[in-house]
Design an enzyme around this catalytic site. Sequence first.
Site, PDB file in Angstrom:
ATOM      1  N   LYS A   1       0.832  -1.216   0.000  1.00  0.00           N
ATOM      2  CA  LYS A   1       0.000   0.000   0.000  1.00  0.00           C
ATOM      3  C   LYS A   1       0.861   1.259   0.000  1.00  0.00           C
ATOM      4  O   LYS A   1       0.456   2.277  -0.554  1.00  0.00           O
ATOM      5  CB  LYS A   1      -0.979  -0.022   1.176  1.00  0.00           C
ATOM      6  CG  LYS A   1      -2.078  -1.068   0.970  1.00  0.00           C
ATOM      7  CD  LYS A   1      -3.393  -0.724   1.618  1.00  0.00           C
ATOM      8  CE  LYS A   1      -4.463  -1.689   1.128  1.00  0.00           C
ATOM      9  NZ  LYS A   1      -5.713  -1.626   1.839  1.00  0.00           N
TER      10      LYS A   1
ATOM     11  N   LYS B   1      -3.618 -10.062  -6.577  1.00  0.00           N
ATOM     12  CA  LYS B   1      -4.884 -10.275  -5.868  1.00  0.00           C
ATOM     13  C   LYS B   1      -6.006  -9.415  -6.473  1.00  0.00           C
ATOM     14  O   LYS B   1      -5.756  -8.276  -6.862  1.00  0.00           O
ATOM     15  CB  LYS B   1      -4.671  -9.871  -4.396  1.00  0.00           C
ATOM     16  CG  LYS B   1      -5.849 -10.107  -3.490  1.00  0.00           C
ATOM     17  CD  LYS B   1      -5.551  -9.632  -2.074  1.00  0.00           C
ATOM     18  CE  LYS B   1      -6.239  -8.321  -1.769  1.00  0.00           C
ATOM     19  NZ  LYS B   1      -6.304  -7.977  -0.354  1.00  0.00           N
TER      20      LYS B   1
ATOM     21  N   LYS C   1     -10.617  -4.491  -4.229  1.00  0.00           N
ATOM     22  CA  LYS C   1     -11.701  -3.548  -4.504  1.00  0.00           C
ATOM     23  C   LYS C   1     -11.183  -2.178  -4.927  1.00  0.00           C
ATOM     24  O   LYS C   1     -11.881  -1.418  -5.571  1.00  0.00           O
ATOM     25  CB  LYS C   1     -12.684  -3.443  -3.325  1.00  0.00           C
ATOM     26  CG  LYS C   1     -12.098  -3.050  -1.997  1.00  0.00           C
ATOM     27  CD  LYS C   1     -13.228  -2.875  -0.983  1.00  0.00           C
ATOM     28  CE  LYS C   1     -13.196  -3.888   0.123  1.00  0.00           C
ATOM     29  NZ  LYS C   1     -12.070  -3.740   1.059  1.00  0.00           N
TER      30      LYS C   1
END
Length: 331
Positions: free
Chosen positions: A115, A197, A200
Site C-alpha cells: 500500500k 490479488k 476492490k
Amino acid sequence: MLGEQKVVFSGVQPSGNLTIGNYLGAIKNFSRFSDTYKTFYCVVDLHAITVRQVPAELRRRTYETLALYMACGLDEKKNTLFVQSQVSAHAELGWILDCYTMFGELSRMTQFKDKSAKHAQNINAGLFTYPSLMAADILLYQTDVVPVGIDQKQHLELARDIALRFNQLHGDTFTVPDGYINTDTMKIMSLAEPTAKMSKSDPNPNAVVYILDTKDDIMRKFKRAVTDSEACVRMAEGKDGINNLITIYRAFTGKTVEEVEREFDGRGYGDFKEAVGEACAEGLRPVREEFARLSADKAFLESVMKNGADEAAYYARKTMSKVRRKLGFVN
Ligand code: AQP
C-alpha cells in the site's frame, strides 16, 4: 471465549465496492459460524481511512457493506453486525496495542509495503500501525476464530504475537485467536493480471468482479479475462488465469477440479469463460436481490447498526476494564 461460548470476529473495509474476492475469501464463510459461535462482524471504517476516502462515499459504502453482510446470509438477530467507529474501544485498545507492537514487526508487513507503493503521497502512520488496530478489533471480543482470506494471514499472526506478548507481561488478558482460511478460495486473483490479488481498490474495473455487478457486466468481464494460449481447461503451474477461473467456477458450483476438467475436456476457453460467468452471475443473483430490498430501508439498517454497536460496546467494555486494570490506569 466469552463465558462458555467461543467467539468469531471478522471485518471488511468499506473502502470500495466489494468484490467476489471479499465474498468468496471472507463474507461467504461468515454465516457458517452463526449457529455455534458468538459472532461479531464489523464494517471496519477506521481501517478504511488509512487511504484517502471521499467522506460521502465512505458513508454510503458503510451502509452498503452492512446491507451486503445481511444479503450474504448474516441474520442480524444471530450475529452482532456493527460499524467499527461506533464502538470507541477499538481506537482506544488500538493505541494501547501500538505500544505492544514492535517497529520491526510492522515494517515486515507485506500489505504495508504494497500500500505504501500504491499510495506514495500518503504513507501515513495509520497505514503503518494498521495491524495493531486489527489486533485490537480481534482481541477486544476475546475472539477464538477469525475467518479471513489468506492475504490477511500475516496480520493475524501478528495479532497472535501481540496477544501472547501482552498476556506474558500482564497475565492472562486476551484469548489468542486462530485464523480460519477457506483453502478452496484462498485468494481470488485479478482477471486482468492473474498473478495479483483481486482488490476492490483496483483502478481497472475489468480486473474485478463486484458482488453487485449486473449479469451483463459479469459476462463481459469473464469474457475478457486474461488466460493463456494452451486452450486447455486444466489446473497447472503457470496457468494463473485459468487456475483462477477454475477456482471461481468451483466456488459457485461446488464441483471438484477433476469434474471441471472433465466437463470442459476438448472445449475452448470461450465456452469455459461463459460457464464461469453464468455460474457467478447466478450465484450472486440472490445476494443482489436481497441487497436491493435491504438497502431501500435505511431506517432498518440504522437500527441494526445501533443494536450491533450497543451489544459490541458491552463486550468491549468488559475487556477494556480488564486491560485498564492490568495496565495500572486509574478507574
Ligand atoms: N482477492 C481476495 N481473495 C480472497 N479473499 C480476499 N479478501 C480480500 N480480497 C480477497 C478478504 O476479504 C476480507 C476483507 O478485506 P478488507 O476489506 O479488509 O481488505 P483487503 O484484504 O485489503 O481487501 P481489498 O479488496 O484488497 O481492499 P483494498 O483494495 O481496499 O485494500 C479479508 O478477510 C480479506 O482477506
